[in-house]
Design a protein around this motif. Structure first.
Motif, PDB file in Angstrom:
ATOM      1  N   ASP A   1       0.855  -1.193   0.000  1.00 13.69           N
ATOM      2  CA  ASP A   1       0.000   0.000   0.000  1.00 13.69           C
ATOM      3  C   ASP A   1       0.889   1.241   0.000  1.00 13.69           C
ATOM      4  O   ASP A   1       0.536   2.268  -0.563  1.00 13.69           O
ATOM      5  CB  ASP A   1      -0.897   0.016   1.241  1.00 13.69           C
ATOM      6  N   ILE A   2       2.029   1.111   0.666  1.00 10.30           N
ATOM      7  CA  ILE A   2       2.991   2.208   0.791  1.00 10.30           C
ATOM      8  C   ILE A   2       4.384   1.623   0.570  1.00 10.30           C
ATOM      9  O   ILE A   2       4.717   0.581   1.131  1.00 10.30           O
ATOM     10  CB  ILE A   2       2.928   2.846   2.197  1.00 10.30           C
ATOM     11  N   THR A   3       5.182   2.294  -0.248  1.00  7.71           N
ATOM     12  CA  THR A   3       6.564   1.886  -0.465  1.00  7.71           C
ATOM     13  C   THR A   3       7.477   2.963   0.098  1.00  7.71           C
ATOM     14  O   THR A   3       7.312   4.142  -0.210  1.00  7.71           O
ATOM     15  CB  THR A   3       6.852   1.680  -1.969  1.00  7.71           C
ATOM     16  N   VAL A   4       8.418   2.541   0.931  1.00  2.00           N
ATOM     17  CA  VAL A   4       9.354   3.474   1.544  1.00  2.00           C
ATOM     18  C   VAL A   4      10.774   3.002   1.225  1.00  2.00           C
ATOM     19  O   VAL A   4      11.167   1.899   1.590  1.00  2.00           O
ATOM     20  CB  VAL A   4       9.157   3.549   3.083  1.00  2.00           C
ATOM     21  N   ASP A   5      11.522   3.846   0.533  1.00  2.00           N
ATOM     22  CA  ASP A   5      12.913   3.540   0.199  1.00  2.00           C
ATOM     23  C   ASP A   5      13.761   3.739   1.445  1.00  2.00           C
ATOM     24  O   ASP A   5      13.824   4.839   1.988  1.00  2.00           O
ATOM     25  CB  ASP A   5      13.382   4.455  -0.928  1.00  2.00           C
ATOM     26  N   VAL A   6      14.400   2.671   1.907  1.00  2.00           N
ATOM     27  CA  VAL A   6      15.213   2.750   3.120  1.00  2.00           C
ATOM     28  C   VAL A   6      16.693   2.469   2.839  1.00  2.00           C
ATOM     29  O   VAL A   6      17.448   2.140   3.757  1.00  2.00           O
ATOM     30  CB  VAL A   6      14.666   1.816   4.234  1.00  2.00           C
ATOM     31  N   ASN A   7      17.096   2.618   1.595  1.00 10.11           N
ATOM     32  CA  ASN A   7      18.507   2.446   1.258  1.00 10.11           C
ATOM     33  C   ASN A   7      19.360   3.390   2.085  1.00 10.11           C
ATOM     34  O   ASN A   7      19.031   4.569   2.242  1.00 10.11           O
ATOM     35  CB  ASN A   7      18.738   2.747  -0.227  1.00 10.11           C
ATOM     36  N   ASP A   8      20.438   2.860   2.617  1.00 10.04           N
ATOM     37  CA  ASP A   8      21.436   3.638   3.351  1.00 10.04           C
ATOM     38  C   ASP A   8      20.894   4.333   4.596  1.00 10.04           C
ATOM     39  O   ASP A   8      21.500   5.286   5.077  1.00 10.04           O
ATOM     40  CB  ASP A   8      22.095   4.683   2.431  1.00 10.04           C
ATOM     41  N   LEU A   9      19.761   3.888   5.126  1.00  7.41           N
ATOM     42  CA  LEU A   9      19.210   4.495   6.339  1.00  7.41           C
ATOM     43  C   LEU A   9      19.463   3.604   7.548  1.00  7.41           C
ATOM     44  O   LEU A   9      19.415   2.380   7.458  1.00  7.41           O
ATOM     45  CB  LEU A   9      17.697   4.714   6.203  1.00  7.41           C
ATOM     46  N   SER A  10      19.692   4.225   8.683  1.00  2.04           N
ATOM     47  CA  SER A  10      19.766   3.478   9.940  1.00  2.04           C
ATOM     48  C   SER A  10      18.364   3.000  10.291  1.00  2.04           C
ATOM     49  O   SER A  10      17.370   3.451   9.704  1.00  2.04           O
ATOM     50  CB  SER A  10      20.293   4.379  11.058  1.00  2.04           C
ATOM     51  N   ILE A  11      18.269   2.128  11.255  1.00  9.47           N
ATOM     52  CA  ILE A  11      16.956   1.636  11.690  1.00  9.47           C
ATOM     53  C   ILE A  11      16.088   2.799  12.164  1.00  9.47           C
ATOM     54  O   ILE A  11      14.911   2.888  11.826  1.00  9.47           O
ATOM     55  CB  ILE A  11      17.111   0.574  12.798  1.00  9.47           C
ATOM     56  N   THR A  12      16.668   3.708  12.931  1.00  7.58           N
ATOM     57  CA  THR A  12      15.914   4.852  13.450  1.00  7.58           C
ATOM     58  C   THR A  12      15.436   5.752  12.317  1.00  7.58           C
ATOM     59  O   THR A  12      14.269   6.169  12.295  1.00  7.58           O
ATOM     60  CB  THR A  12      16.775   5.651  14.444  1.00  7.58           C
ATOM     61  N   ALA A  13      16.314   6.044  11.377  1.00  7.72           N
ATOM     62  CA  ALA A  13      15.938   6.902  10.245  1.00  7.72           C
ATOM     63  C   ALA A  13      14.869   6.229   9.397  1.00  7.72           C
ATOM     64  O   ALA A  13      13.924   6.882   8.931  1.00  7.72           O
ATOM     65  CB  ALA A  13      17.163   7.243   9.406  1.00  7.72           C
TER      66      ALA A  13
END
Length: 113
Positions: free
Chosen positions: A91-103
């Motif tokens: 339903d939602i796509t979030v690009d998390v490349n190169d992000l920390s868990i918190t970010a």
């Protein structure tokens, strides 16, 4: 196959509200389970590139990753097989490349608003 079957049965029967359900990657193989998760909430796909996945799963062969077609699949094969399914059900796509868990968590929270 036995693990995938049990996982899918549990997900299809799950009733939850105001919850975050972090499934394993193999949950995507069950259309009834994914449809049920979509019915009770929003499905968020945490999108990463193959290179990022390879870096995060440096111990792929020791990790216990469930593969529908069994032993012999490469990480690339698994990524290529699952990617269209993740995109189909998201339903939602979030690009998390190169992000920390918190970010990554902050970015997902912002996408859900």
């Amino acid at each position: 196959e036995g693990f995938i079957q049990v996982e899918n049965e549990i997900l299809r029967e799950l009733n939850a509200s105001k919850s975050i359900i972090a499934t394993g990657g193999s949950a995507i193989y069950s259309e009834p389970a994914m449809d049920h998760l979509s019915d009770i909430g929003r499905v968020v796909y945490l999108k990463i590139s193959f290179d990022e996945l390879k870096q995060r799963l440096a111990d792929f062969s020791e990790r216990g990753v469930v593969m529908r077609d069994g032993i012999g699949m490469s990480l690339r094969d698994l990524y290529d097989e699952r990617l269209p399914l993740y995109e189909k059900y998201a339903d939602i796509t979030v690009d998390v490349n190169d992000l920390s868990i918190t970010a990554a968590a902050r970015k997902v929270a912002a996408a859900l608003k």
